[in-house]
Design a protein around this motif. Structure first.
Motif, PDB file in Angstrom:
ATOM      1  N   HIS A   1    -116.826  15.619  30.645  1.00 45.78           N
ATOM      2  CA  HIS A   1    -116.064  15.330  31.869  1.00 45.78           C
ATOM      3  C   HIS A   1    -115.570  16.606  32.541  1.00 45.78           C
ATOM      4  O   HIS A   1    -115.496  16.678  33.768  1.00 45.78           O
ATOM      5  CB  HIS A   1    -114.921  14.360  31.581  1.00 45.78           C
ATOM      6  CG  HIS A   1    -115.407  12.966  31.297  1.00 45.78           C
ATOM      7  ND1 HIS A   1    -115.747  12.546  30.041  1.00 45.78           N
ATOM      8  CD2 HIS A   1    -115.665  11.922  32.122  1.00 45.78           C
ATOM      9  CE1 HIS A   1    -116.176  11.291  30.100  1.00 45.78           C
ATOM     10  NE2 HIS A   1    -116.146  10.885  31.355  1.00 45.78           N
TER      11      HIS A   1
ATOM     12  N   HIS B   1    -123.570   9.370  33.402  1.00 47.58           N
ATOM     13  CA  HIS B   1    -122.206   9.007  33.060  1.00 47.58           C
ATOM     14  C   HIS B   1    -122.144   7.698  32.273  1.00 47.58           C
ATOM     15  O   HIS B   1    -121.483   7.611  31.235  1.00 47.58           O
ATOM     16  CB  HIS B   1    -121.348   8.931  34.330  1.00 47.58           C
ATOM     17  CG  HIS B   1    -119.911   8.668  34.041  1.00 47.58           C
ATOM     18  ND1 HIS B   1    -119.214   7.625  34.599  1.00 47.58           N
ATOM     19  CD2 HIS B   1    -119.054   9.299  33.209  1.00 47.58           C
ATOM     20  CE1 HIS B   1    -117.968   7.651  34.134  1.00 47.58           C
ATOM     21  NE2 HIS B   1    -117.844   8.641  33.302  1.00 47.58           N
TER      22      HIS B   1
ATOM     23  N   HIS C   1    -109.873  12.934  36.722  1.00 43.45           N
ATOM     24  CA  HIS C   1    -110.394  13.782  35.652  1.00 43.45           C
ATOM     25  C   HIS C   1    -109.896  15.219  35.768  1.00 43.45           C
ATOM     26  O   HIS C   1    -109.762  15.915  34.767  1.00 43.45           O
ATOM     27  CB  HIS C   1    -111.922  13.673  35.558  1.00 43.45           C
ATOM     28  CG  HIS C   1    -112.315  12.487  34.726  1.00 43.45           C
ATOM     29  ND1 HIS C   1    -112.364  12.539  33.357  1.00 43.45           N
ATOM     30  CD2 HIS C   1    -112.595  11.203  35.063  1.00 43.45           C
ATOM     31  CE1 HIS C   1    -112.680  11.337  32.881  1.00 43.45           C
ATOM     32  NE2 HIS C   1    -112.832  10.517  33.891  1.00 43.45           N
TER      33      HIS C   1
ATOM     34  N   PHE D   1    -111.930   9.381  41.094  1.00 45.37           N
ATOM     35  CA  PHE D   1    -112.455   9.662  39.754  1.00 45.37           C
ATOM     36  C   PHE D   1    -112.241  11.134  39.412  1.00 45.37           C
ATOM     37  O   PHE D   1    -111.774  11.491  38.329  1.00 45.37           O
ATOM     38  CB  PHE D   1    -113.953   9.327  39.681  1.00 45.37           C
ATOM     39  CG  PHE D   1    -114.617   9.727  38.375  1.00 45.37           C
ATOM     40  CD1 PHE D   1    -114.672   8.848  37.301  1.00 45.37           C
ATOM     41  CD2 PHE D   1    -115.184  10.984  38.221  1.00 45.37           C
ATOM     42  CE1 PHE D   1    -115.273   9.214  36.105  1.00 45.37           C
ATOM     43  CE2 PHE D   1    -115.793  11.357  37.019  1.00 45.37           C
ATOM     44  CZ  PHE D   1    -115.833  10.471  35.965  1.00 45.37           C
TER      45      PHE D   1
ATOM     46  N   HIS E   1    -121.137   7.160  28.041  1.00 49.03           N
ATOM     47  CA  HIS E   1    -120.155   6.225  27.473  1.00 49.03           C
ATOM     48  C   HIS E   1    -120.793   5.185  26.559  1.00 49.03           C
ATOM     49  O   HIS E   1    -120.094   4.536  25.789  1.00 49.03           O
ATOM     50  CB  HIS E   1    -119.336   5.574  28.588  1.00 49.03           C
ATOM     51  CG  HIS E   1    -118.301   6.513  29.150  1.00 49.03           C
ATOM     52  ND1 HIS E   1    -117.094   6.726  28.540  1.00 49.03           N
ATOM     53  CD2 HIS E   1    -118.318   7.318  30.239  1.00 49.03           C
ATOM     54  CE1 HIS E   1    -116.400   7.615  29.237  1.00 49.03           C
ATOM     55  NE2 HIS E   1    -117.115   7.987  30.275  1.00 49.03           N
TER      56      HIS E   1
ATOM     57  N   HIS F   1    -106.548   7.737  29.550  1.00 49.53           N
ATOM     58  CA  HIS F   1    -107.729   7.733  30.412  1.00 49.53           C
ATOM     59  C   HIS F   1    -108.222   6.316  30.702  1.00 49.53           C
ATOM     60  O   HIS F   1    -108.454   5.951  31.858  1.00 49.53           O
ATOM     61  CB  HIS F   1    -108.832   8.579  29.770  1.00 49.53           C
ATOM     62  CG  HIS F   1    -110.213   8.304  30.285  1.00 49.53           C
ATOM     63  ND1 HIS F   1    -111.078   7.440  29.666  1.00 49.53           N
ATOM     64  CD2 HIS F   1    -110.868   8.769  31.377  1.00 49.53           C
ATOM     65  CE1 HIS F   1    -112.208   7.395  30.345  1.00 49.53           C
ATOM     66  NE2 HIS F   1    -112.120   8.189  31.391  1.00 49.53           N
TER      67      HIS F   1
HETATM   68 CU    CU Z   1    -116.384   9.032  31.910  1.00 53.03          CU
END
Ligand code: CU
Length: 564
Positions: free
Chosen positions: A134, A104, A294, A290, A108, A254
């Motif tokens: 995601h 993860h 998402h 989280f 990013h 987000h």
């Molecule tokens: Cu992420």
């Protein structure tokens, strides 16, 4: 990033290492290595051995400090947060997995939200990759829940309580503790970040765009999203990244949501609490919110996909090619194993003071290696390039109600995608689980890399590290979702489509390894022309679509879990 030579790059890194905030330095170094032309081929040590504070818990860190003070080596068992009173603890092994967190955080870094093309290159289909990577994390998390007798995640709602609390039991290196959040907290405005109202306004503007079928760019022009690339534009505005055509209007749903969730324990900064786990890519997936967040964004993406027409026969057919069977070569088995990683970077050191061996031991999900086996017939009279798309879809929800095709397709886990030349007649295609383009192997430990580098300098290199260049990708040991002791049923789906139209560069991508499915091809255009998730990204009216397309096939398989 501006350095043209390796020497310039290294000297800059050495200079700033002494002068920058430690966390910023690590982020800058890793991100620059990924994106700079001089960084090609460099394998960096796994981040959980560089900043262990963000991957383990306070208890382990405290024990490591004590061991260092006593000059006594130690291996410390890392437990997952919470207790059996908290059902969420059953699947903490997923959100707290060091490899999953590495995936993860690296995703990013590969696709920074602040990236602009003036820095050197375009990040192809960045918005769509944001959606797809995601989406796959949420469906994988849901599959883990089902195998642990839990319902799939519900989506977050700004005007409803955040059902799950979270106590991270984790400490920053400077000493501050990551804030905890009790169950059922009602969202509050966060000073200097956003009001709850702002979040609702952003959401409704995005949902309006989906209903209209177009976005409004900064200059007032319309951008059509009723096509395959609409998802890419939506990803840009929802994340949001600098690729968003109108940040002023669509906001940063987000990114702000992560900070909003991270600050709910101290929304007005009265207690001077440090940022929450939701505010770091390394730690975000630990918090059950989280996945709630998402799931919510995933439902917005789905709303868009639902406005597109289902694929028709022409979209799906591969004339002359039919799949006779898809199977696996042995029983699918998952199990937990012990894994050690180095903690020496967690504690302070000084010149003249000896290093002490310090390690954390953690339980990790793994599976026995297997192969997919497909029998495919090619009646085209000559070789054809075929795209193989393999999915694994949960068959039952937590009440053991069977998923219908019109519902279950959205829960499918991407297992692999690869290209293969089919010769005329029958073809038996065997694909190893270790070759999956969704996954990456374990990165060698920091010490292994140091030893290999030292050895290369003194007597020539012996360790081939090329397969470890990218850390973005689901850990290969987690390719399979955890099974059940008596087996958990999944639909194994294979779609074979025409590679001559799907693949961007047939020669280059043929049987390509790497982790391009969720992470793209490094510095290159995404190898597959089709939308990510094709053909399961759009609604499937009913099961006849699969039954009547000869180049698709599915069968039911079971994943067994062994409690070793
Ligand atoms: Cu992420």
């Amino acid at each position: 990033m501006q350095c043209k030579t390796w020497q310039c790059f290294v000297q800059n890194a050495a200079y700033w290492r002494e002068r920058m905030n430690e966390g910023e330095f690590v982020y800058a170094l890793y991100t620059a290595i990924i994106h700079s032309d001089v960084g090609h081929g460099v394998v960096l040590p796994p981040l959980y051995e560089i900043t262990p504070h963000l991957f383990t818990n306070s208890e382990v860190i405290q024990k490591a400090y004590t061991a260092k003070m006593r000059n006594t080596p130690g291996i410390f068992q890392m437990k997952f947060t919470g207790t059996k009173k908290n059902k969420e603890q059953r699947i903490a092994y997923f959100g707290e997995d060091i490899g999953m967190n590495l995936h993860h955080v690296t995703w990013h870094m590969d696709y920074p939200f602040w990236w602009e093309d003036k820095y050197g290159h375009n990040l192809n289909r960045k918005g769509e990759l944001f959606f797809w990577a995601h989406h796959q994390l949420t469906v994988r998390f849901d599959a883990e829940r089902l195998s642990n007798w839990l319902d799939v995640v519900d989506e977050l709602h700004w005007e409803k309580p955040i059902v799950e609390g979270f106590a991270p039991e984790t400490t920053y290196k400077y000493g501050g503790e990551f804030p905890a959040r009790p169950d059922n907290v009602v969202f509050q405005d966060v000073d200097g970040v956003a009001r709850v109202r702002d979040m609702l306004i952003m959401e409704s503007r995005i949902r309006d765009a989906i209903a209209h079928g177009y976005l409004i760019a900064k200059d007032g022009s319309k951008i059509d999203i009723m096509n395959d690339s609409g998802i890419d534009k939506l990803g840009d505005i929802i994340e949001s990244s600098m690729y968003s055509p109108n940040i002023q209007y669509y906001g940063q749903l987000h990114n702000l949501a992560h900070i909003m969730l991270g600050r709910q324990s101290d929304p007005h900064g009265k207690y001077n609490m440090p940022p929450g786990v939701m505010e770091h890519f390394e730690t975000a997936t630990r918090d059950p919110s989280f996945f709630r967040l998402h799931k919510y964004m995933d439902s917005i993406f789905k709303e868009h996909k639902d406005t597109l027409l289902p694929y028709n026969r022409e979209d799906l057919l591969f004339p002359g090619v039919s799949v006779l069977s898809i199977d696996v070569d042995k029983d699918l088995k998952t199990f937990f194993e012990d894994y050690e990683f180095d903690l020496r970077n967690a504690v302070d050191s000084a010149e003249g003071i000896q290093d002490v061996d310090l390690k954390a031991n953690v339980r990790r999900l793994n599976h026995e290696d297997f192969s997919f086996v497909a029998e495919v017939t090619n009646n085209n009279g000559g070789n054809v390039l075929a795209t193989f798309r393999i999915f694994l879809c949960p068959q039952y929800d937590n009440n053991l109600v069977e998923y219908t095709f019109s519902h279950g397709y959205w829960q499918c886990i991407e297992m692999d995608k690869f290209w293969k030349n089919l010769s005329p007649g029958s073809n038996r295609v065997i694909r190893k689980s270790t070759d999956s383009s969704v996954t990456v192997p374990d990165t060698p430990s920091f010490q292994t890399l140091i030893d290999a580098a030292d050895q290369a300098v003194t007597s020539g290199g012996t360790l081939d590290v090329s397969q470890y260049e990218r850390s973005c990708g689901i850990p290969n040991r987690m390719l399979l979702p955890k099974g059940k002791i008596d087996g958990m049923e999944f639909a194994l789906i294979l779609a074979v489509t025409d590679g001559s139209t799907d693949a961007l560069n047939a020669a280059a991508v043929s049987e390509q390894g790497g982790s391009h499915a969720h992470c793209g091809s490094h510095h290159e255009v995404y190898p597959d022309r089709r939308p990510m998730g094709f053909p399961l990204d759009r609604p499937i009216p009913d099961r006849r679509v699969l039954d009547e397309t000869p180049n698709f096939k599915y069968r039911i398989v079971k994943v067994f879990h062994e409690d070793k």
